[in-house]
Design a protein around this motif. Structure first.
Motif, short mmCIF file in Angstrom:
data_model
loop_
_atom_site.label_atom_id
_atom_site.label_comp_id
_atom_site.label_asym_id
_atom_site.label_seq_id
_atom_site.Cartn_x
_atom_site.Cartn_y
_atom_site.Cartn_z
N TYR A 123 3.77 24.60 10.29
CA TYR A 123 3.55 23.15 10.25
C TYR A 123 4.15 22.48 9.02
CZ TYR A 123 0.63 18.87 10.03
OH TYR A 123 0.17 17.58 9.93
N LEU A 124 3.98 23.07 7.84
CA LEU A 124 4.44 22.43 6.60
C LEU A 124 5.90 22.74 6.27
CD1 LEU A 124 1.41 22.82 4.14
CD2 LEU A 124 2.01 20.85 5.57
N ALA A 125 6.47 23.76 6.88
CA ALA A 125 7.82 24.20 6.51
C ALA A 125 8.88 23.09 6.57
CB ALA A 125 8.25 25.38 7.40
N PRO A 126 8.90 22.24 7.61
CA PRO A 126 9.94 21.20 7.67
C PRO A 126 9.87 20.18 6.53
CG PRO A 126 8.97 21.54 9.84
CD PRO A 126 8.11 22.27 8.86
N TYR A 127 8.73 20.13 5.82
CA TYR A 127 8.59 19.17 4.73
C TYR A 127 9.16 19.68 3.40
CZ TYR A 127 5.31 16.67 7.81
OH TYR A 127 4.73 15.98 8.86
N PHE A 128 9.47 20.96 3.31
CA PHE A 128 9.96 21.53 2.06
C PHE A 128 11.37 21.05 1.76
CE2 PHE A 128 6.29 24.07 2.25
CZ PHE A 128 6.16 24.81 1.09
N THR A 129 11.63 20.81 0.48
CA THR A 129 12.96 20.40 0.01
C THR A 129 13.53 21.47 -0.91
OG1 THR A 129 12.10 19.29 -1.96
CG2 THR A 129 12.23 17.98 0.08
N GLU A 130 14.78 21.32 -1.26
CA GLU A 130 15.39 22.26 -2.21
C GLU A 130 14.70 22.20 -3.57
OE1 GLU A 130 17.60 24.74 -2.17
OE2 GLU A 130 17.49 24.52 0.01
N GLU A 131 14.20 21.02 -3.93
CA GLU A 131 13.45 20.89 -5.18
C GLU A 131 12.20 21.76 -5.14
OE1 GLU A 131 11.12 17.45 -7.83
OE2 GLU A 131 12.37 16.88 -6.11
N ASP A 132 11.54 21.80 -3.98
CA ASP A 132 10.34 22.62 -3.84
C ASP A 132 10.69 24.11 -3.95
OD1 ASP A 132 8.87 20.29 -3.32
OD2 ASP A 132 9.23 20.44 -1.16
N ILE A 133 11.78 24.50 -3.34
CA ILE A 133 12.20 25.90 -3.40
C ILE A 133 12.53 26.28 -4.84
CG2 ILE A 133 13.84 27.62 -2.58
CD1 ILE A 133 11.93 26.52 -0.44
N SER A 134 13.17 25.37 -5.55
CA SER A 134 13.51 25.63 -6.95
C SER A 134 12.26 25.84 -7.79
CB SER A 134 14.33 24.47 -7.52
OG SER A 134 15.58 24.38 -6.88
N ARG A 135 11.22 25.04 -7.53
CA ARG A 135 9.97 25.20 -8.28
C ARG A 135 9.32 26.55 -7.95
NH1 ARG A 135 6.39 22.10 -11.30
NH2 ARG A 135 4.27 22.95 -11.35
#
Length: 377
Positions: free
Chosen positions: A321-333
């Protein structure tokens, strides 16, 4: 029937299967390509193509660019010759999806009906599923089966739910669906079904950890290209990994489970708004309170990912459910927090984002019958 006849029939079946699977894998193929790559005679390939076309399994569609002679016909399978249905049973709703032979979603529907272990509930699910199928011509001949993904651990024989604290569905049985639907049925844990979809889309990953960020957190482990089940079928229940012994009370009865920090329910409850609204405000207005809440969420998720990576050295797939909301900024964090304390740093390519959102378990469940069909050709 003599041994020679049996051998001839078996060889014909093998040739037919190999030709169909070659076209399936390559999406488009020419007759000459099949002859060359499968090392078959032209007459054998032609005969099998004619049989597959008569059965409606393949079609000749368009042609390849000319290399100086006559243009070669482009041959492909008919993706929607057969379809598979997935049901995603949740506490407050259920999803119905139809997928083709490549696992592409043809149609989907969400029905907001709370789960209850009653005759009326199962009757309604069956009726709505049958009504959903009426939109597909010749559905009786096309539907491979109905696979049900639910929140709960499934018995080794697939006949019932053995643990269902979220939905109180311990009494759910496969027969609740199969007795009311005129198609083959199977029952699957939603996290395992989600993991199968992620493996289907990333077959290059022999091993992976799947984090299903649904309203209730889920998890699964992929090893050697298969979803690991475990002795008691609860392998991969990452949601009940304790990260704070004195943390919030989990539905399982223990405190500090990852579920209480990284489920979508926890995020929406803390934000006092649905995820769609939360992320719109987070990305647009950057409200400090929401930024802090999301960073806290990511920090807990990173803590879990770091520890899991110590146990299973494999990519992590963020799904649900939440996966499509992730951004590259989130992955970097996430990577920053993981690598700040890990002796074995993770790389960006080791974090994979799923794309099917809340429909992931239903689609993943449906793929079981697709795979079964492809293997049966």
């Amino acid at each position: 029937m003599n041994e020679k006849s049996v051998t001839t029939i078996t060889l014909k079946k093998i040739n037919k299967r190999n030709v169909y699977r070659y076209i399936y894998r390559n999406r488009l193929a020419s007759k000459l390509q099949i002859v060359q790559d499968l090392h078959m005679g032209l007459s054998t390939v032609s005969q099998n193509l004619n049989v597959l076309e008569e059965e409606g399994l393949i079609e000749r569609k368009g042609s390849f660019d000319s290399t100086g002679g006559r243009k070669a016909q482009a041959i492909r399978i008919v993706p929607d010759k057969k379809i598979s249905i997935g049901l995603g049973i949740l506490k407050q709703m259920y999803h119905i999806v139809a997928v083709d032979l490549y696992g592409e979603t043809l149609c989907r529907k969400t029905i907001a009906t709370p789960y209850s272990n009653t005759e009326e509930y199962y009757r309604q699910v069956a009726e709505n599923t049958e009504a959903f199928l009426h939109s597909f011509p010749d559905s009786k001949d096309r539907v491979l089966g109905v696979a049900v993904a639910t929140q709960g651990i499934i018995s080794p024989d697939g006949s019932s739910v053995t643990y269902g604290a979220i939905m109180n569905n311990k009494d759910m049985k496969l027969s609740d669906f199969s007795s009311r639907l005129s198609y083959p049925c199977r029952l699957e844990h939603d996290s395992k079904a989600a993991a199968y979809l992620e493996w289907w889309n990333h077959r290059e990953l022999d091993n992976a950890i799947v984090l299903l960020l649904n309203h209730n957190l889920g998890g699964a482990v992929i090893t050697n290209g298969k979803v690991h089940q475990g002795v008691s079928m609860h392998s991969g229940t990452i949601e009940h990994m304790c990260i704070h012994s004195d943390g919030p009370l989990c539905y399982c009865g223990n405190r500090g489970c990852l579920e209480t920090y990284c489920s979508a329910n926890t995020l929406e409850t803390a934000a006092r708004m649905p995820a769609s609204e939360f992320f719109t405000l987070l990305r647009g207005q950057r409200q400090p309170g929401l930024v802090s809440l999301w960073n806290d969420y990511l920090d807990h998720l990173a803590f879990a990912m770091r520890n899991l990576n110590m146990i299973i050295d494999a990519p992590v797939i963020i799904s649900g459910y939440l996966a499509p909301y992730f951004t590259e900024e989130d992955i970097s964090r996430l990577l920053q927090r993981i690598n700040a304390s890990s002796p074995f740093p993770m790389q960006r390519e080791q974090i994979v984002l799923g794309t099917h959102g809340q429909y992931t378990p239903a689609i993943g469940a449906a793929l079981y019958y697709v795979e079964e069909f492809i293997q049966s050709i």
